[in-house]
Write a protein that holds these residues in place. Structure first.
Motif, PDB file in Angstrom:
ATOM      1  N   GLY A  43       0.777  -1.417   0.167  1.00  0.00           N
ATOM      2  CA  GLY A  43      -0.188   0.031   0.034  1.00  0.00           C
ATOM      3  C   GLY A  43       0.748   1.677  -0.164  1.00  0.00           C
ATOM      4  N   GLN A  44       2.001   1.547  -0.139  1.00  0.00           N
ATOM      5  CA  GLN A  44       2.872   2.529  -0.425  1.00  0.00           C
ATOM      6  C   GLN A  44       3.480   2.617  -1.512  1.00  0.00           C
ATOM      7  OE1 GLN A  44       6.248   0.720   2.117  1.00  0.00           O
ATOM      8  NE2 GLN A  44       5.623   1.304   3.860  1.00  0.00           N
ATOM      9  N   MET A  45       3.859   3.831  -1.815  1.00  0.00           N
ATOM     10  CA  MET A  45       3.933   4.239  -2.871  1.00  0.00           C
ATOM     11  C   MET A  45       5.481   4.208  -3.324  1.00  0.00           C
ATOM     12  SD  MET A  45       4.559   8.478  -4.824  1.00  0.00           S
ATOM     13  CE  MET A  45       6.459   8.554  -3.511  1.00  0.00           C
ATOM     14  N   ALA A  46       5.093   3.318  -4.851  1.00  0.00           N
ATOM     15  CA  ALA A  46       6.580   3.070  -5.230  1.00  0.00           C
ATOM     16  C   ALA A  46       7.329   3.702  -5.257  1.00  0.00           C
ATOM     17  CB  ALA A  46       6.591   1.352  -5.705  1.00  0.00           C
ATOM     18  N   VAL A  47       8.600   4.004  -5.156  1.00  0.00           N
ATOM     19  CA  VAL A  47      10.552   4.771  -5.528  1.00  0.00           C
ATOM     20  C   VAL A  47      11.000   3.598  -5.509  1.00  0.00           C
ATOM     21  CG1 VAL A  47       9.316   6.396  -4.173  1.00  0.00           C
ATOM     22  CG2 VAL A  47      10.185   4.544  -2.833  1.00  0.00           C
ATOM     23  N   ASN A  48      11.872   3.854  -6.597  1.00  0.00           N
ATOM     24  CA  ASN A  48      13.423   3.453  -6.956  1.00  0.00           C
ATOM     25  C   ASN A  48      13.175   1.349  -6.967  1.00  0.00           C
ATOM     26  OD1 ASN A  48      14.619   5.636  -7.094  1.00  0.00           O
ATOM     27  ND2 ASN A  48      15.406   6.047  -4.876  1.00  0.00           N
ATOM     28  N   GLU A  49      12.065   1.224  -7.804  1.00  0.00           N
ATOM     29  CA  GLU A  49      11.640   0.302  -7.579  1.00  0.00           C
ATOM     30  C   GLU A  49      10.580  -0.224  -9.009  1.00  0.00           C
ATOM     31  OE1 GLU A  49       8.350  -1.412  -4.687  1.00  0.00           O
ATOM     32  OE2 GLU A  49       8.883  -0.459  -3.694  1.00  0.00           O
ATOM     33  N   TRP A  50      11.125  -1.871  -9.202  1.00  0.00           N
ATOM     34  CA  TRP A  50      10.297  -2.092 -10.264  1.00  0.00           C
ATOM     35  C   TRP A  50       8.444  -2.901 -10.431  1.00  0.00           C
ATOM     36  CZ3 TRP A  50      12.058  -2.822 -15.469  1.00  0.00           C
ATOM     37  CH2 TRP A  50      13.465  -2.765 -15.146  1.00  0.00           C
ATOM     38  N   VAL A  51       7.774  -2.241 -11.440  1.00  0.00           N
ATOM     39  CA  VAL A  51       6.898  -2.573 -11.620  1.00  0.00           C
ATOM     40  C   VAL A  51       5.756  -3.712 -12.857  1.00  0.00           C
ATOM     41  CG1 VAL A  51       3.861  -1.774 -11.213  1.00  0.00           C
ATOM     42  CG2 VAL A  51       5.851  -0.624 -10.727  1.00  0.00           C
ATOM     43  N   ASP A  52       5.893  -5.132 -12.242  1.00  0.00           N
ATOM     44  CA  ASP A  52       5.190  -5.725 -13.313  1.00  0.00           C
ATOM     45  C   ASP A  52       6.582  -5.976 -13.539  1.00  0.00           C
ATOM     46  OD1 ASP A  52       2.583  -5.969 -11.784  1.00  0.00           O
ATOM     47  OD2 ASP A  52       2.354  -4.074 -13.533  1.00  0.00           O
ATOM     48  N   ASP A  53       8.090  -6.006 -13.409  1.00  0.00           N
ATOM     49  CA  ASP A  53       8.978  -6.159 -13.871  1.00  0.00           C
ATOM     50  C   ASP A  53       9.185  -5.366 -15.791  1.00  0.00           C
ATOM     51  OD1 ASP A  53       9.722  -8.130 -12.219  1.00  0.00           O
ATOM     52  OD2 ASP A  53       9.008  -9.604 -13.109  1.00  0.00           O
ATOM     53  N   VAL A  54       8.086  -4.558 -15.732  1.00  0.00           N
ATOM     54  CA  VAL A  54       8.301  -4.053 -17.273  1.00  0.00           C
ATOM     55  C   VAL A  54       8.418  -2.792 -16.182  1.00  0.00           C
ATOM     56  CG1 VAL A  54       6.655  -2.788 -18.875  1.00  0.00           C
ATOM     57  CG2 VAL A  54       6.551  -5.889 -18.182  1.00  0.00           C
ATOM     58  N   TYR A  55       7.889  -1.731 -15.450  1.00  0.00           N
ATOM     59  CA  TYR A  55       7.312  -0.335 -15.048  1.00  0.00           C
ATOM     60  C   TYR A  55       8.913  -0.335 -14.394  1.00  0.00           C
ATOM     61  CZ  TYR A  55       4.096  -0.582 -18.052  1.00  0.00           C
ATOM     62  OH  TYR A  55       3.322  -0.132 -19.607  1.00  0.00           O
ATOM     63  N   TYR A  56      10.055   1.001 -14.038  1.00  0.00           N
ATOM     64  CA  TYR A  56      10.464   1.175 -13.203  1.00  0.00           C
ATOM     65  C   TYR A  56      10.317   2.780 -12.882  1.00  0.00           C
ATOM     66  CZ  TYR A  56      14.626   1.188 -10.315  1.00  0.00           C
ATOM     67  OH  TYR A  56      15.263   1.297  -8.748  1.00  0.00           O
ATOM     68  N   LEU A  57      10.159   2.648 -11.408  1.00  0.00           N
ATOM     69  CA  LEU A  57       9.786   3.754 -10.405  1.00  0.00           C
ATOM     70  C   LEU A  57      10.542   4.598 -10.139  1.00  0.00           C
ATOM     71  CD1 LEU A  57       5.877   2.712  -8.832  1.00  0.00           C
ATOM     72  CD2 LEU A  57       7.008   4.212 -11.646  1.00  0.00           C
ATOM     73  N   ASP A  58      11.341   6.231 -10.076  1.00  0.00           N
ATOM     74  CA  ASP A  58      12.323   6.504  -9.247  1.00  0.00           C
ATOM     75  C   ASP A  58      11.723   6.993  -8.278  1.00  0.00           C
ATOM     76  OD1 ASP A  58      10.681   8.887  -9.505  1.00  0.00           O
ATOM     77  OD2 ASP A  58      11.516  10.383 -11.164  1.00  0.00           O
ATOM     78  N   GLU A  59      13.431   7.485  -7.365  1.00  0.00           N
ATOM     79  CA  GLU A  59      12.704   8.326  -6.111  1.00  0.00           C
ATOM     80  C   GLU A  59      11.791   9.459  -5.838  1.00  0.00           C
ATOM     81  OE1 GLU A  59      15.506  11.872  -8.294  1.00  0.00           O
ATOM     82  OE2 GLU A  59      15.748   9.430  -8.104  1.00  0.00           O
ATOM     83  N   ASN A  60      11.077   9.761  -7.091  1.00  0.00           N
ATOM     84  CA  ASN A  60       9.399  10.172  -6.640  1.00  0.00           C
ATOM     85  C   ASN A  60       8.545   9.371  -7.334  1.00  0.00           C
ATOM     86  OD1 ASN A  60      11.075  12.449  -5.809  1.00  0.00           O
ATOM     87  ND2 ASN A  60      12.157  13.354  -8.104  1.00  0.00           N
ATOM     88  N   GLY A  61       9.170   8.333  -7.359  1.00  0.00           N
ATOM     89  CA  GLY A  61       7.548   7.755  -7.719  1.00  0.00           C
ATOM     90  C   GLY A  61       7.291   7.717  -8.886  1.00  0.00           C
ATOM     91  N   LEU A  62       7.290   8.421 -10.063  1.00  0.00           N
ATOM     92  CA  LEU A  62       8.241   8.216 -11.426  1.00  0.00           C
ATOM     93  C   LEU A  62       8.394   7.585 -12.035  1.00  0.00           C
ATOM     94  CD1 LEU A  62       8.210  12.690 -12.066  1.00  0.00           C
ATOM     95  CD2 LEU A  62       6.431  11.200 -10.928  1.00  0.00           C
ATOM     96  N   MET A  63       6.965   7.200 -13.156  1.00  0.00           N
ATOM     97  CA  MET A  63       7.407   6.159 -14.542  1.00  0.00           C
ATOM     98  C   MET A  63       8.859   6.771 -14.711  1.00  0.00           C
ATOM     99  SD  MET A  63       5.311   4.089 -16.685  1.00  0.00           S
ATOM    100  CE  MET A  63       4.387   5.797 -17.647  1.00  0.00           C
ATOM    101  N   ILE A  64       9.563   5.849 -15.218  1.00  0.00           N
ATOM    102  CA  ILE A  64      10.772   6.265 -16.385  1.00  0.00           C
ATOM    103  C   ILE A  64      10.126   6.252 -17.573  1.00  0.00           C
ATOM    104  CG2 ILE A  64      12.656   6.025 -16.758  1.00  0.00           C
ATOM    105  CD1 ILE A  64      14.010   5.212 -14.247  1.00  0.00           C
ATOM    106  N   ALA A  65      11.053   7.148 -18.873  1.00  0.00           N
ATOM    107  CA  ALA A  65      10.458   7.487 -19.819  1.00  0.00           C
ATOM    108  C   ALA A  65      11.293   7.632 -20.808  1.00  0.00           C
ATOM    109  CB  ALA A  65       9.169   7.603 -19.843  1.00  0.00           C
ATOM    110  N   ASN A  66      11.511   7.171 -22.006  1.00  0.00           N
ATOM    111  CA  ASN A  66      12.435   7.913 -22.890  1.00  0.00           C
ATOM    112  C   ASN A  66      14.124   8.522 -21.612  1.00  0.00           C
ATOM    113  OD1 ASN A  66      10.631   8.229 -24.962  1.00  0.00           O
ATOM    114  ND2 ASN A  66      10.092   9.989 -24.278  1.00  0.00           N
ATOM    115  N   LYS A  67      14.555   7.232 -21.923  1.00  0.00           N
ATOM    116  CA  LYS A  67      15.837   7.567 -20.981  1.00  0.00           C
ATOM    117  C   LYS A  67      16.200   5.998 -19.938  1.00  0.00           C
ATOM    118  CE  LYS A  67      16.001   9.807 -15.884  1.00  0.00           C
ATOM    119  NZ  LYS A  67      15.682   9.728 -15.390  1.00  0.00           N
ATOM    120  N   TRP A  68      18.153   6.262 -19.923  1.00  0.00           N
ATOM    121  CA  TRP A  68      18.169   5.063 -19.814  1.00  0.00           C
ATOM    122  C   TRP A  68      18.131   5.202 -18.178  1.00  0.00           C
ATOM    123  CZ3 TRP A  68      21.304   1.349 -22.128  1.00  0.00           C
ATOM    124  CH2 TRP A  68      21.138   1.691 -23.959  1.00  0.00           C
ATOM    125  N   LEU A  69      18.432   3.813 -17.093  1.00  0.00           N
ATOM    126  CA  LEU A  69      18.857   3.208 -16.069  1.00  0.00           C
ATOM    127  C   LEU A  69      19.486   2.482 -15.812  1.00  0.00           C
ATOM    128  CD1 LEU A  69      16.992   3.846 -13.151  1.00  0.00           C
ATOM    129  CD2 LEU A  69      15.712   1.749 -14.057  1.00  0.00           C
TER     130      LEU A  69
END
Length: 459
Positions: free
Chosen positions: A66-92
């Motif tokens: 129930g916590q906002m995901a930060v710095n973690e994968w979602v469904d092994d497809v998306y990655y959320l940064d330290e602000n919980g924002l989904m990374i797009a058009n970007k290297w990680l």
């Protein structure tokens, strides 16, 4: 496009205003508890495993706690940064001790939809990169070992000197040019689309391939070859020089004359440097076996004529050469040594196969003179001097079926024209203006046979 993080205060505003001002924990919307953002539904229950928007219209994810995901994968497809924002058009990059890590990091790339790029090639900022099924950027040999990506992950094209993918020193793709000793690396060629050139041959065989203005040789694994190359492959026994081509240390086929040690796997050579002539794709010029040469086997190189043997070497000295497909033959001469073996023309002195040195005369086309030249008689190029002690004799030169031109010659081979001479035994010969016998002891004669001409002794 690079996403910018929000400040803690801004993030709070963006999240809380997105659901309206909270009046109680039961109200629907974002709430911060113990420095962790959560989201309550209208029933006051924590939202889990679900995406929710903030006032900034950005999606954020509530994980299984129930916590906002930060710095973690979602469904092994998306990655959320330290602000919980989904990374797009970007290297990680993510720190890892995995064997696929590059300098301690695994690299991923996320497209415009926010999904990680996986199991495909992708062009990013002008370079192509390859990602495996987990989305990890690959380096080294990739995609069935048909492509190569350097330490930055960028696909390489053109010439590359690399450790072959099947070598023990090659560590699962993590190798860059220069990582190993030169003895462990070989040259490969990658086309503009990045694919390694591999000839369409049977396993083990080699083939030539033109790159730019030059020809190169590659084995069935795409490794560039140098030196003498058995085109059947190193595991096939060569039958003759015809199975070989030659390529210089830089891999280019060497056109023209080159003095080389013959291939180690072939016998019949004297174990010393020999002259060879190569066409533009590295093929050595090869001729017929000894005693089988015909006039069609003589070739021109830079305006001079040469004859090669079955070993791929230019022949020299006096040679027996058949006229086309007939049984008729004549003499040719090709210099006196391996370094001087162009076809001889005009008058010269040659060592014959029995070691004697004799005067010969060759036409402009290289064939030995048959008949009179400059007042002397030649047969297949050889001057018809008489045996010691003989003063004159009649030499019969074939002039058709059962017909001969019978020349009267002196001991030096000179043709006796328009004269009458007497031999040591008293026999009298009379000749016409061509030196052909017309009378013997004052009796007319025809074109019958007398003495055979002296044949050259060939090598």
């Amino acid at each position: 496009m690079k996403n910018k993080g929000l400040t803690t205060a801004a993030l709070a505003v963006a999240l809380v205003l997105g659901a309206g001002t909270m009046t109680s924990l039961a109200a629907e919307g974002w709430s911060k508890q113990n420095n962790v953002w959560v989201y309550y539904d209208s029933q006051g229950q924590l939202v889990r495993d679900e995406w929710k928007k903030g006032a900034d219209d950005q999606w954020r994810y509530l994980n299984g706690n129930g916590q906002m995901a930060v710095n973690e994968w979602v469904d092994d497809v998306y990655y959320l940064d330290e602000n919980g924002l989904m990374i797009a058009n970007k290297w990680l990059r993510i720190a890892s001790d995995d064997e696929e890590a590059v300098n301690g990091y695994l690299w991923y790339y996320f497209g415009s939809s926010g999904k990680v790029t996986d199991d495909q090639w992708k062009k990013i900022d002008g370079n192509w990169y390859y990602f495996d099924s987990n989305g990890v950027m690959q380096t080294g040999w990739v995609d069935d070992d048909m492509y190569y990506c350097d330490a930055s992950g960028a696909m390489k094209t053109g010439w590359q000197k690399l450790i072959p993918p099947d070598e023990e020193d090659y560590d699962d793709g993590k190798v860059s040019p220069g990582d190993a000793d030169d003895d462990d690396t070989v040259w490969f060629y990658f086309s503009a689309n990045g694919k390694k050139y591999v000839p369409d041959t049977t396993a083990g065989e080699c083939a030539t391939h033109k790159i730019g203005d030059d020809y190169y040789c590659f084995d069935s694994d795409g490794e560039m070859q140098t030196g003498w190359v058995n085109m059947k492959g190193e595991n096939s026994r060569p039958e003759s020089i015809n199975d070989y081509k030659y390529f210089g240390p830089d891999g280019r086929a060497k056109k023209g004359w080159i003095a080389l040690y013959p291939p180690d796997d072939l016998s019949g050579y004297e174990g010393e440097v020999e002259w060879f002539y190569f066409s533009k794709d590295g093929t050595p010029q090869v001729g017929p076996a000894k005693g089988e040469a015909t006039t069609s086997d003589i070739i021109k190189i830079d305006g001079e004529s040469y004859l090669f043997n079955e070993m791929g070497n230019p022949v020299y000295g006096l040679q027996k050469v058949y006229k086309g497909s007939s049984e008729d033959y004549t003499s040719y001469a090709f210099g006196s040594n391996r370094a001087d073996c162009m076809m001889t023309k005009g008058k010269t002195r040659l060592e014959e196969g029995d070691g004697t040195v004799t005067e010969f005369y060759f036409l402009e086309n290289g064939q030995g003179v048959i008949g009179v030249r400059n007042g002397y008689l030649y047969y297949k190029g050889k001057l018809q001097k008489l045996d010691s002690g003989m003063k004159y004799d009649v030499v019969s030169i074939p002039a058709g079926t059962d017909s001969y031109d019978n020349y009267v010659v002196s001991s030096s081979g000179k043709v006796m024209k328009s004269t009458t001479v007497k031999n040591a035994d008293g026999t009298k010969y009379k000749t016409n203006s061509s030196g052909i016998l017309t009378e013997v002891d004052d009796e007319a004669v025809g074109k019958g046979h007398y003495e055979n001409p002296i044949e050259p002794v060939y090598y």
